[in-house]
Write an enzyme that holds these catalytic residues in place. Sequence first.
Site, PDB file in Angstrom:
ATOM      1  N   HIS A 148       2.603  -7.029   4.709  1.00 16.77           N
ATOM      2  CA  HIS A 148       1.229  -6.580   4.893  1.00 16.77           C
ATOM      3  C   HIS A 148       0.744  -6.914   6.306  1.00 16.77           C
ATOM      4  O   HIS A 148       1.394  -7.655   7.044  1.00 16.77           O
ATOM      5  CB  HIS A 148       0.300  -7.272   3.880  1.00 16.77           C
ATOM      6  CG  HIS A 148       0.455  -6.770   2.482  1.00 16.77           C
ATOM      7  ND1 HIS A 148      -0.432  -5.883   1.911  1.00 16.77           N
ATOM      8  CD2 HIS A 148       1.391  -7.031   1.540  1.00 16.77           C
ATOM      9  CE1 HIS A 148      -0.036  -5.612   0.678  1.00 16.77           C
ATOM     10  NE2 HIS A 148       1.067  -6.307   0.424  1.00 16.77           N
ATOM     11  N   GLU A 168      -2.547   0.596   7.788  1.00 15.06           N
ATOM     12  CA  GLU A 168      -1.667  -0.506   7.412  1.00 15.06           C
ATOM     13  C   GLU A 168      -0.446  -0.004   6.652  1.00 15.06           C
ATOM     14  O   GLU A 168       0.674  -0.504   6.849  1.00 15.06           O
ATOM     15  CB  GLU A 168      -2.431  -1.522   6.568  1.00 15.06           C
ATOM     16  CG  GLU A 168      -1.595  -2.735   6.191  1.00 15.06           C
ATOM     17  CD  GLU A 168      -2.241  -3.611   5.145  1.00 15.06           C
ATOM     18  OE1 GLU A 168      -1.570  -4.571   4.708  1.00 15.06           O
ATOM     19  OE2 GLU A 168      -3.386  -3.324   4.729  1.00 15.06           O
ATOM     20  N   HIS A 216       0.833  -1.208   0.000  1.00 15.80           N
ATOM     21  CA  HIS A 216       0.000   0.000   0.000  1.00 15.80           C
ATOM     22  C   HIS A 216       0.869   1.260   0.000  1.00 15.80           C
ATOM     23  O   HIS A 216       2.015   1.218  -0.397  1.00 15.80           O
ATOM     24  CB  HIS A 216      -0.987  -0.025   1.169  1.00 15.80           C
ATOM     25  CG  HIS A 216      -1.797  -1.287   1.206  1.00 15.80           C
ATOM     26  ND1 HIS A 216      -2.796  -1.568   0.305  1.00 15.80           N
ATOM     27  CD2 HIS A 216      -1.720  -2.388   2.022  1.00 15.80           C
ATOM     28  CE1 HIS A 216      -3.321  -2.759   0.559  1.00 15.80           C
ATOM     29  NE2 HIS A 216      -2.682  -3.283   1.589  1.00 15.80           N
ATOM     30  N   GLU A 240       1.263 -11.619   6.248  1.00 15.68           N
ATOM     31  CA  GLU A 240       0.137 -10.987   6.964  1.00 15.68           C
ATOM     32  C   GLU A 240       0.360 -11.339   8.430  1.00 15.68           C
ATOM     33  O   GLU A 240      -0.244 -12.263   8.973  1.00 15.68           O
ATOM     34  CB  GLU A 240      -1.206 -11.533   6.466  1.00 15.68           C
ATOM     35  CG  GLU A 240      -1.525 -11.227   5.012  1.00 15.68           C
ATOM     36  CD  GLU A 240      -2.167  -9.854   4.809  1.00 15.68           C
ATOM     37  OE1 GLU A 240      -2.144  -9.036   5.754  1.00 15.68           O
ATOM     38  OE2 GLU A 240      -2.692  -9.621   3.710  1.00 15.68           O
TER      39      GLU A 240
END
Length: 208
Positions: free
Chosen positions: A105, A51, A36, A170
């Site tokens: 992430h 995030e 991102h 993650e």
Amino acid sequence: MKKVFLMVLVFVLALSFSVYAGGGLVGTKIYVDPGHGGSDSGAVGPTGLTEKEVNLRVGTVLKNCLIEYGGATVRMSRTTDVYVSLSDRVNDANSWGADRFISVHHNASSDPSVNGTETYCYTYGSSYSFDLRNKVHAQLLAWGGLPDRGTKTADFYVLKYTSMPTILTEASFISNPDEEARLRDAGYTWREGYYIYKGIADHYGVSY
């Protein structure tokens, strides 16, 4: 002759020190991709932690550990809060000739009680991709002690279109209030980046 011998001795000692210090990734090119950025915030925690911010913090730690402890050469998809398209990330890593690609992430769920660790590689990835995923996942579990949500496969863009073994981490759920609070702690996220580095070192079979 004596001068040549001394030069060789110095080189061998320097090399030995490098290995002893953990420089086992010298010559390895690692691409670190903090997910991102910019207009794309990624997931947002209950009190507003984004995030993209956490990903960049962890990715920067990972870069520093790879360089300082492993001696690797590292390139990042972004070093500031900017938007970079998925295709630009992939094309940059491919053209650079990266040996490994690590996309960082943090997860989210509509159920705030959910937390845990997942690590992904491409569904049709090489055995190296699977090994990298498994080694990093094991270290992330050791880092956070969070529920093990498993090693998984997916067809995410960065997994599918990179030309080198690639994983996507993650590590935890930013949507969990307790976890969001922990992710605000620089010490906590430093350890996350360090443990991803340890997983990469395990994958290469080098000390850390």
